[in-house]
Design a protein around this motif. Structure first.
Motif, PDB file in Angstrom:
ATOM      1  N   SER A 125      -3.822   6.396   2.578  1.00  7.71           N
ATOM      2  CA  SER A 125      -3.619   7.690   3.208  1.00  7.71           C
ATOM      3  C   SER A 125      -2.537   7.567   4.274  1.00  7.71           C
ATOM      4  O   SER A 125      -2.232   6.468   4.736  1.00  7.71           O
ATOM      5  N   PRO A 126      -1.970   8.682   4.693  1.00  8.40           N
ATOM      6  CA  PRO A 126      -0.950   8.612   5.746  1.00  8.40           C
ATOM      7  C   PRO A 126      -1.464   8.000   7.044  1.00  8.40           C
ATOM      8  O   PRO A 126      -0.703   7.550   7.872  1.00  8.40           O
ATOM      9  N   VAL A 143       6.225   7.835  -7.454  1.00  5.66           N
ATOM     10  CA  VAL A 143       5.640   8.552  -6.321  1.00  5.66           C
ATOM     11  C   VAL A 143       4.172   8.822  -6.645  1.00  5.66           C
ATOM     12  O   VAL A 143       3.860   9.484  -7.637  1.00  5.66           O
ATOM     13  N   TRP A 144       3.292   8.301  -5.809  1.00  2.00           N
ATOM     14  CA  TRP A 144       1.853   8.501  -5.976  1.00  2.00           C
ATOM     15  C   TRP A 144       1.469   9.843  -5.368  1.00  2.00           C
ATOM     16  O   TRP A 144       1.957  10.206  -4.299  1.00  2.00           O
ATOM     17  N   LYS A 145       0.565  10.566  -6.020  1.00  2.05           N
ATOM     18  CA  LYS A 145       0.174  11.904  -5.556  1.00  2.05           C
ATOM     19  C   LYS A 145      -1.244  11.976  -5.008  1.00  2.05           C
ATOM     20  O   LYS A 145      -1.604  12.942  -4.363  1.00  2.05           O
ATOM     21  N   ASN A 146      -2.087  10.969  -5.293  1.00  2.00           N
ATOM     22  CA  ASN A 146      -3.496  11.016  -4.903  1.00  2.00           C
ATOM     23  C   ASN A 146      -3.875   9.793  -4.069  1.00  2.00           C
ATOM     24  O   ASN A 146      -3.402   8.692  -4.320  1.00  2.00           O
ATOM     25  N   PHE A 152       0.855  -1.183   0.000  1.00  2.00           N
ATOM     26  CA  PHE A 152       0.000   0.000   0.000  1.00  2.00           C
ATOM     27  C   PHE A 152       0.892   1.235   0.000  1.00  2.00           C
ATOM     28  O   PHE A 152       1.338   1.686   1.050  1.00  2.00           O
ATOM     29  N   PRO A 153       1.169   1.792  -1.187  1.00  2.00           N
ATOM     30  CA  PRO A 153       2.055   2.964  -1.248  1.00  2.00           C
ATOM     31  C   PRO A 153       1.471   4.152  -0.489  1.00  2.00           C
ATOM     32  O   PRO A 153       0.258   4.362  -0.474  1.00  2.00           O
ATOM     33  N   GLN A 154       2.351   4.909   0.132  1.00  2.00           N
ATOM     34  CA  GLN A 154       1.959   6.130   0.836  1.00  2.00           C
ATOM     35  C   GLN A 154       2.034   7.310  -0.132  1.00  2.00           C
ATOM     36  O   GLN A 154       2.861   7.336  -1.036  1.00  2.00           O
ATOM     37  N   ILE A 155       1.214   8.277   0.075  1.00  2.00           N
ATOM     38  CA  ILE A 155       1.182   9.465  -0.775  1.00  2.00           C
ATOM     39  C   ILE A 155       2.461  10.264  -0.579  1.00  2.00           C
ATOM     40  O   ILE A 155       2.939  10.449   0.541  1.00  2.00           O
ATOM     41  N   ASP A 156       3.029  10.750  -1.684  1.00  2.00           N
ATOM     42  CA  ASP A 156       4.239  11.596  -1.708  1.00  2.00           C
ATOM     43  C   ASP A 156       5.477  10.911  -1.133  1.00  2.00           C
ATOM     44  O   ASP A 156       6.414  11.581  -0.713  1.00  2.00           O
TER      45      ASP A 156
END
Length: 175
Positions: free
Chosen positions: A139-140, A106-109, A50-54
């Protein structure tokens, strides 16, 4: 008989809890998928699951051929990323040696993204093969959810030990 069974159950529970902390995966990753078109199969995944934003993460891509899933020697691939039905990013066609392509992204959304993977100039195919995948980000605050589940598991283990361990020890002293 009851004593040995109780000790075995506690040992089994503790051992199974420990083995869940290992880095070996018995299941496919949550944020992974595969699709076959023509004679080719494309597998995609992200690391972390689960990638984190930014924050930097990785796209992991593998291309195989045929029903035996033989790894290809090379391929050319481009990627388009969509969010809310709008293209938000594109990776131009890139030539890759071997069957694996791992690159940083890098995911932004926050939320679900549609990722379209275009496979170019493959032997036996006269057209571009487009594979479509759903990929999600977290989400963070997602790490709080994972932490809450882990904490709950350890509290449950502590309660079970608090309830059953004194009974087992008491019976073992009596025998």
């Amino acid at each position: 008989m009851v004593k040995k069974r109780s000790i075995f159950l506690i040992f089994l529970f503790i051992f199974s809890s420990y083995s869940g902390l290992d880095s070996v995966y018995a299941h496919s990753m949550f944020n992974s998928a595969e699709q076959s078109l023509g004679d080719y199969r494309v597998q995609v995944a992200t690391a972390p699951e689960f990638p984190q934003i930014d924050e930097p993460s990785q796209f992991l891509i593998k291309v195989t051929k045929g029903f035996d899933y033989e790894e290809v020697d090379n391929f050319t691939m481009g990627i388009r990323v969509y969010y809310n039905d709008q293209q938000i990013d594109a990776i131009p066609p890139t030539s890759v040696e071997g069957s694996h392509w791992d690159f940083d992204y890098v995911w932004k959304n926050i939320g679900n993204h549609i990722v379209k993977v275009d496979l170019y100039d493959m032997e036996g195919s006269s057209r571009v093969l487009t594979y479509t995948f759903n990929m999600g980000t977290q989400s963070p605050f997602g790490i709080l959810f994972i932490g809450a589940i882990t904490t709950g598991a350890f509290v449950f283990l502590g309660v079970m030990l608090y309830i059953y361990l004194p009974k087992i020890l008491k019976k073992s002293k009596q025998e």
